[in-house]
Design a protein around this motif. Sequence first.
Motif, PDB file in Angstrom:
ATOM      1  N   VAL A 183       0.813  -1.213   0.000  1.00 14.93           N
ATOM      2  CA  VAL A 183       0.000   0.000   0.000  1.00 14.93           C
ATOM      3  C   VAL A 183       0.851   1.270   0.000  1.00 14.93           C
ATOM      4  N   ALA A 197       0.517   4.199  -2.803  1.00 12.43           N
ATOM      5  CA  ALA A 197       0.402   5.621  -2.475  1.00 12.43           C
ATOM      6  C   ALA A 197       1.436   6.456  -3.212  1.00 12.43           C
ATOM      7  N   SER A 224     -14.322  -2.437  -1.586  1.00 14.11           N
ATOM      8  CA  SER A 224     -12.978  -2.859  -1.982  1.00 14.11           C
ATOM      9  C   SER A 224     -12.888  -3.125  -3.477  1.00 14.11           C
ATOM     10  N   TRP A 271      -8.817   6.509  -3.209  1.00 15.87           N
ATOM     11  CA  TRP A 271      -8.356   6.566  -1.825  1.00 15.87           C
ATOM     12  C   TRP A 271      -9.473   6.906  -0.847  1.00 15.87           C
ATOM     13  N   TRP A 309     -10.926   3.637  -0.180  1.00 20.12           N
ATOM     14  CA  TRP A 309     -10.027   2.819   0.638  1.00 20.12           C
ATOM     15  C   TRP A 309     -10.089   3.233   2.105  1.00 20.12           C
ATOM     16  N   ILE A 310     -10.267   4.525   2.363  1.00 19.98           N
ATOM     17  CA  ILE A 310     -10.400   4.991   3.751  1.00 19.98           C
ATOM     18  C   ILE A 310     -11.605   4.314   4.407  1.00 19.98           C
ATOM     19  N   ASN A 313     -10.909   0.554   4.966  1.00 14.60           N
ATOM     20  CA  ASN A 313      -9.998   0.289   6.081  1.00 14.60           C
ATOM     21  C   ASN A 313     -10.677   0.456   7.436  1.00 14.60           C
ATOM     22  N   ASN A 327      -2.213   4.988   5.643  1.00 11.88           N
ATOM     23  CA  ASN A 327      -1.649   5.087   4.304  1.00 11.88           C
ATOM     24  C   ASN A 327      -2.657   5.601   3.287  1.00 11.88           C
ATOM     25  N   SER A 328      -3.933   5.220   3.446  1.00 10.67           N
ATOM     26  CA  SER A 328      -4.945   5.660   2.474  1.00 10.67           C
ATOM     27  C   SER A 328      -5.165   7.165   2.540  1.00 10.67           C
ATOM     28  N   TYR A 359      -4.251   9.536  -0.702  1.00 12.01           N
ATOM     29  CA  TYR A 359      -5.112  10.522  -1.347  1.00 12.01           C
ATOM     30  C   TYR A 359      -4.374  11.855  -1.516  1.00 12.01           C
TER      31      TYR A 359
END
Length: 227
Positions: free
Chosen positions: A43, A47, A155, A170, A173-174, A177, A208-209, A213
Amino acid sequence: MKDWTLFEKIWLLTFTLITIYLFFAWDDSLLGLISSVTGMLCVVLVAKGKIANYYFGIIQTGTYAYISYSYDLYGEAMLNGLFYFPIQFIGIYLWKKNQTRDSIRGEDVRVKRITAKGWYLLAAAIAVSSVLYGIFLKMIGGASPYIDSLTIVLSVTAQILMLRRYAEQWLLWIAVNVLSIVLWLITLLSQGGNDYSMLVMWTAFLCNSIYGYYNWMKLYETQEAAA
């Protein structure tokens, strides 16, 4: 690692050390350790817009699918084993076709933005798919079927946006997560088990997400300015 920022180095080192500590302190599984560390490497590289993320992704998705299946998280297992794992190879091919090269940053992928109309269509598709898949997971006896379902649908959508190189991936993805942290917390508390590295991994993914972003928006602006 000349194009890695201090934040990226500290972030990766910190979560890797935490994961290794938990492996020894809580008698975590070796497979959980491998999945967590390769997942974090994957990940971070996503990013940064680096194609190398997919090579670590191959290892992470395969190991995570097995771990999820062992906890009856069938949605997670199917997502990783049947979707994420093969799509790593597709990602390598598609990203290689859409690279940029910078003398400092090296190779980056070209970044795109999604339209407002695209968001409306995505929201409708996510809502309908989450309900239907949740019903299916409940029928086959899956644990936390509706949280599992929403996590899976978000996902898949985020992964498609990633393959298409959209920065807005992203934001999804937030959400993924956060839901995954809740899912694993509920699962470990209700079923027991010692794979707490999964919680560390998803917490690392969340951090990381947010950074991803921010970084992809910077990449987009830089690429647009250079176009």
